[in-house]
Scaffold this motif. Structure first.
Motif, PDB file in Angstrom:
ATOM      1  N   ALA A  93       0.830  -1.208   0.000  1.00 37.39           N
ATOM      2  CA  ALA A  93       0.000   0.000   0.000  1.00 37.39           C
ATOM      3  C   ALA A  93       0.866   1.260   0.000  1.00 37.39           C
ATOM      4  CB  ALA A  93      -0.941  -0.003   1.211  1.00 37.39           C
ATOM      5  N   LYS A  94       1.920   1.258   0.774  1.00 33.28           N
ATOM      6  CA  LYS A  94       2.807   2.432   0.829  1.00 33.28           C
ATOM      7  C   LYS A  94       3.478   2.674  -0.523  1.00 33.28           C
ATOM      8  CE  LYS A  94       6.805   4.327   3.209  1.00 33.28           C
ATOM      9  NZ  LYS A  94       7.838   4.111   4.206  1.00 33.28           N
ATOM     10  N   ILE A  95       4.036   1.631  -1.129  1.00 33.72           N
ATOM     11  CA  ILE A  95       4.740   1.787  -2.403  1.00 33.72           C
ATOM     12  C   ILE A  95       3.784   2.206  -3.518  1.00 33.72           C
ATOM     13  CG2 ILE A  95       5.968   0.510  -4.232  1.00 33.72           C
ATOM     14  CD1 ILE A  95       7.791   1.224  -1.883  1.00 33.72           C
ATOM     15  N   PHE A  96       2.566   1.648  -3.515  1.00 34.46           N
ATOM     16  CA  PHE A  96       1.614   1.940  -4.587  1.00 34.46           C
ATOM     17  C   PHE A  96       0.708   3.133  -4.293  1.00 34.46           C
ATOM     18  CE2 PHE A  96       3.211  -1.926  -6.177  1.00 34.46           C
ATOM     19  CZ  PHE A  96       2.848  -2.030  -7.509  1.00 34.46           C
ATOM     20  N   GLY A  97       0.870   3.752  -3.124  1.00 36.50           N
ATOM     21  CA  GLY A  97       0.059   4.918  -2.796  1.00 36.50           C
ATOM     22  C   GLY A  97      -1.394   4.566  -2.528  1.00 36.50           C
ATOM     23  N   LEU A  98      -1.610   3.412  -1.915  1.00 36.37           N
ATOM     24  CA  LEU A  98      -2.951   2.933  -1.622  1.00 36.37           C
ATOM     25  C   LEU A  98      -3.129   2.769  -0.118  1.00 36.37           C
ATOM     26  CD1 LEU A  98      -2.990   0.235  -4.461  1.00 36.37           C
ATOM     27  CD2 LEU A  98      -4.147   2.466  -4.497  1.00 36.37           C
ATOM     28  N   ARG A  99      -4.218   2.132   0.287  1.00 37.24           N
ATOM     29  CA  ARG A  99      -4.498   1.947   1.705  1.00 37.24           C
ATOM     30  C   ARG A  99      -4.697   0.464   1.989  1.00 37.24           C
ATOM     31  NH1 ARG A  99      -9.707   2.892   4.897  1.00 37.24           N
ATOM     32  NH2 ARG A  99     -10.463   2.124   2.925  1.00 37.24           N
ATOM     33  N   ALA A 100      -4.046  -0.030   3.018  1.00 36.77           N
ATOM     34  CA  ALA A 100      -4.225  -1.420   3.438  1.00 36.77           C
ATOM     35  C   ALA A 100      -5.492  -1.514   4.273  1.00 36.77           C
ATOM     36  CB  ALA A 100      -3.021  -1.899   4.239  1.00 36.77           C
ATOM     37  N   GLU A 101      -6.185  -2.645   4.129  1.00 37.94           N
ATOM     38  CA  GLU A 101      -7.404  -2.898   4.888  1.00 37.94           C
ATOM     39  C   GLU A 101      -7.287  -4.271   5.530  1.00 37.94           C
ATOM     40  OE1 GLU A 101     -10.518  -2.706   2.005  1.00 37.94           O
ATOM     41  OE2 GLU A 101     -10.134  -0.602   1.539  1.00 37.94           O
ATOM     42  N   TYR A 102      -7.994  -4.473   6.601  1.00 33.95           N
ATOM     43  CA  TYR A 102      -8.015  -5.769   7.271  1.00 33.95           C
ATOM     44  C   TYR A 102      -9.469  -6.171   7.411  1.00 33.95           C
ATOM     45  CZ  TYR A 102      -3.396  -4.069   8.058  1.00 33.95           C
ATOM     46  OH  TYR A 102      -2.153  -3.554   7.847  1.00 33.95           O
ATOM     47  N   ASP A 103      -9.931  -7.069   6.522  1.00 29.64           N
ATOM     48  CA  ASP A 103     -11.359  -7.343   6.455  1.00 29.64           C
ATOM     49  C   ASP A 103     -11.841  -8.414   7.421  1.00 29.64           C
ATOM     50  OD1 ASP A 103     -11.198  -9.030   3.209  1.00 29.64           O
ATOM     51  OD2 ASP A 103      -9.886  -9.087   4.907  1.00 29.64           O
ATOM     52  N   ASP A 104     -11.394  -9.638   7.302  1.00 25.42           N
ATOM     53  CA  ASP A 104     -11.970 -10.701   8.118  1.00 25.42           C
ATOM     54  C   ASP A 104     -10.965 -11.384   9.038  1.00 25.42           C
ATOM     55  OD1 ASP A 104     -10.446 -12.261   6.446  1.00 25.42           O
ATOM     56  OD2 ASP A 104     -12.125 -13.294   5.508  1.00 25.42           O
ATOM     57  N   GLY A 105      -9.785 -10.864   9.142  1.00 24.90           N
ATOM     58  CA  GLY A 105      -8.772 -11.487   9.986  1.00 24.90           C
ATOM     59  C   GLY A 105      -7.982 -12.574   9.287  1.00 24.90           C
ATOM     60  N   HIS A 106      -8.539 -13.147   8.229  1.00 20.07           N
ATOM     61  CA  HIS A 106      -7.807 -14.183   7.506  1.00 20.07           C
ATOM     62  C   HIS A 106      -6.853 -13.572   6.480  1.00 20.07           C
ATOM     63  CE1 HIS A 106      -6.978 -18.220   6.145  1.00 20.07           C
ATOM     64  NE2 HIS A 106      -7.165 -17.830   4.908  1.00 20.07           N
ATOM     65  N   PHE A 107      -7.266 -12.479   5.867  1.00 20.23           N
ATOM     66  CA  PHE A 107      -6.458 -11.797   4.864  1.00 20.23           C
ATOM     67  C   PHE A 107      -6.208 -10.352   5.275  1.00 20.23           C
ATOM     68  CE2 PHE A 107      -9.006 -14.808   2.267  1.00 20.23           C
ATOM     69  CZ  PHE A 107      -7.973 -15.578   1.766  1.00 20.23           C
ATOM     70  N   ALA A 108      -5.077  -9.822   4.853  1.00 24.10           N
ATOM     71  CA  ALA A 108      -4.848  -8.380   4.860  1.00 24.10           C
ATOM     72  C   ALA A 108      -4.998  -7.970   3.406  1.00 24.10           C
ATOM     73  CB  ALA A 108      -3.454  -8.054   5.371  1.00 24.10           C
ATOM     74  N   SER A 109      -5.807  -6.963   3.134  1.00 19.61           N
ATOM     75  CA  SER A 109      -6.120  -6.648   1.746  1.00 19.61           C
ATOM     76  C   SER A 109      -5.757  -5.224   1.376  1.00 19.61           C
ATOM     77  CB  SER A 109      -7.615  -6.895   1.473  1.00 19.61           C
ATOM     78  OG  SER A 109      -8.398  -6.033   2.246  1.00 19.61           O
ATOM     79  N   VAL A 110      -5.538  -5.056   0.074  1.00 14.53           N
ATOM     80  CA  VAL A 110      -5.312  -3.735  -0.512  1.00 14.53           C
ATOM     81  C   VAL A 110      -6.201  -3.662  -1.746  1.00 14.53           C
ATOM     82  CG1 VAL A 110      -3.650  -2.148  -1.566  1.00 14.53           C
ATOM     83  CG2 VAL A 110      -2.929  -3.652   0.311  1.00 14.53           C
ATOM     84  N   ARG A 111      -7.107  -2.694  -1.759  1.00 15.88           N
ATOM     85  CA  ARG A 111      -7.957  -2.493  -2.931  1.00 15.88           C
ATOM     86  C   ARG A 111      -7.141  -1.727  -3.962  1.00 15.88           C
ATOM     87  NH1 ARG A 111     -12.707  -3.198  -4.808  1.00 15.88           N
ATOM     88  NH2 ARG A 111     -13.683  -3.908  -2.904  1.00 15.88           N
ATOM     89  N   ILE A 112      -6.922  -2.360  -5.121  1.00 13.24           N
ATOM     90  CA  ILE A 112      -6.146  -1.761  -6.212  1.00 13.24           C
ATOM     91  C   ILE A 112      -7.001  -0.733  -6.946  1.00 13.24           C
ATOM     92  CG2 ILE A 112      -4.847  -2.227  -8.328  1.00 13.24           C
ATOM     93  CD1 ILE A 112      -3.629  -3.528  -5.814  1.00 13.24           C
ATOM     94  N   ASN A 113      -8.223  -1.121  -7.246  1.00 13.15           N
ATOM     95  CA  ASN A 113      -9.194  -0.241  -7.908  1.00 13.15           C
ATOM     96  C   ASN A 113     -10.584  -0.791  -7.619  1.00 13.15           C
ATOM     97  OD1 ASN A 113      -9.752  -2.312  -9.871  1.00 13.15           O
ATOM     98  ND2 ASN A 113      -7.940  -1.649 -11.018  1.00 13.15           N
ATOM     99  N   GLU A 114     -11.610  -0.223  -8.245  1.00 11.73           N
ATOM    100  CA  GLU A 114     -12.974  -0.658  -7.950  1.00 11.73           C
ATOM    101  C   GLU A 114     -13.243  -2.112  -8.344  1.00 11.73           C
ATOM    102  OE1 GLU A 114     -12.402   1.257 -11.753  1.00 11.73           O
ATOM    103  OE2 GLU A 114     -12.290   2.185  -9.786  1.00 11.73           O
ATOM    104  N   ALA A 115     -12.397  -2.713  -9.158  1.00 15.41           N
ATOM    105  CA  ALA A 115     -12.628  -4.080  -9.618  1.00 15.41           C
ATOM    106  C   ALA A 115     -11.646  -5.107  -9.060  1.00 15.41           C
ATOM    107  CB  ALA A 115     -12.580  -4.124 -11.147  1.00 15.41           C
ATOM    108  N   LEU A 116     -10.544  -4.686  -8.460  1.00 19.95           N
ATOM    109  CA  LEU A 116      -9.495  -5.636  -8.070  1.00 19.95           C
ATOM    110  C   LEU A 116      -8.976  -5.376  -6.664  1.00 19.95           C
ATOM    111  CD1 LEU A 116      -7.506  -7.937  -8.790  1.00 19.95           C
ATOM    112  CD2 LEU A 116      -6.002  -6.178  -9.759  1.00 19.95           C
TER     113      LEU A 116
END
Length: 122
Positions: free
Chosen positions: A23-46
């Motif tokens: 997230a830092k390198i790509f200028g995005l925001r990290a999210e933590y949804d269900d505890g199983h994954f740490a996620s980064v939304r790339i765009n509205e589709a990915l």
């Protein structure tokens, strides 16, 4: 219906650290949804989901970006003092490529994944 990749899973030794770094390198925001994954939304589709694994083979993730995004991400790669290069076989030559009339660059994540940026799709 058009086929669109919705998400993919990237293995990591530490999922939260991997998501934060990406997230830092790509200028995005990290999210933590269900505890199983740490996620980064790339765009509205990915979304890129990071999952902890003890051992794994590094993967290749390629991103088609605009010129402004390319410049911003490359600036953060340089600020982080990451090795980068013009091709998978010369990923630390400090150069860019000009394939397909655009610009491209390769660099590695802390988990060893090969990341590719391109301004002209292959």
């Amino acid at each position: 219906m058009t086929i669109v990749l919705n998400h993919t899973i990237a293995p990591a030794h530490d999922k939260a650290a991997a998501a934060e770094w990406f997230a830092k390198i790509f200028g995005l925001r990290a999210e933590y949804d269900d505890g199983h994954f740490a996620s980064v939304r790339i765009n509205e589709a990915l979304t890129l989901l990071f999952a902890e694994e003890n051992s794994f083979s590094p993967n290749h993730y390629a991103f088609h970006v605009g010129d402004a995004e390319f410049d911003a991400i490359l600036a953060r790669v340089k600020a982080a003092r990451l090795a980068f290069g013009s091709a998978p076989w010369s990923e630390a030559d400090g150069k860019l490529n000009d394939w397909n009339g655009g610009r491209g660059v390769y660099f590695r994540s802390p988990d060893g994944h090969l990341l590719e940026l391109m301004t002209a799709a292959h």
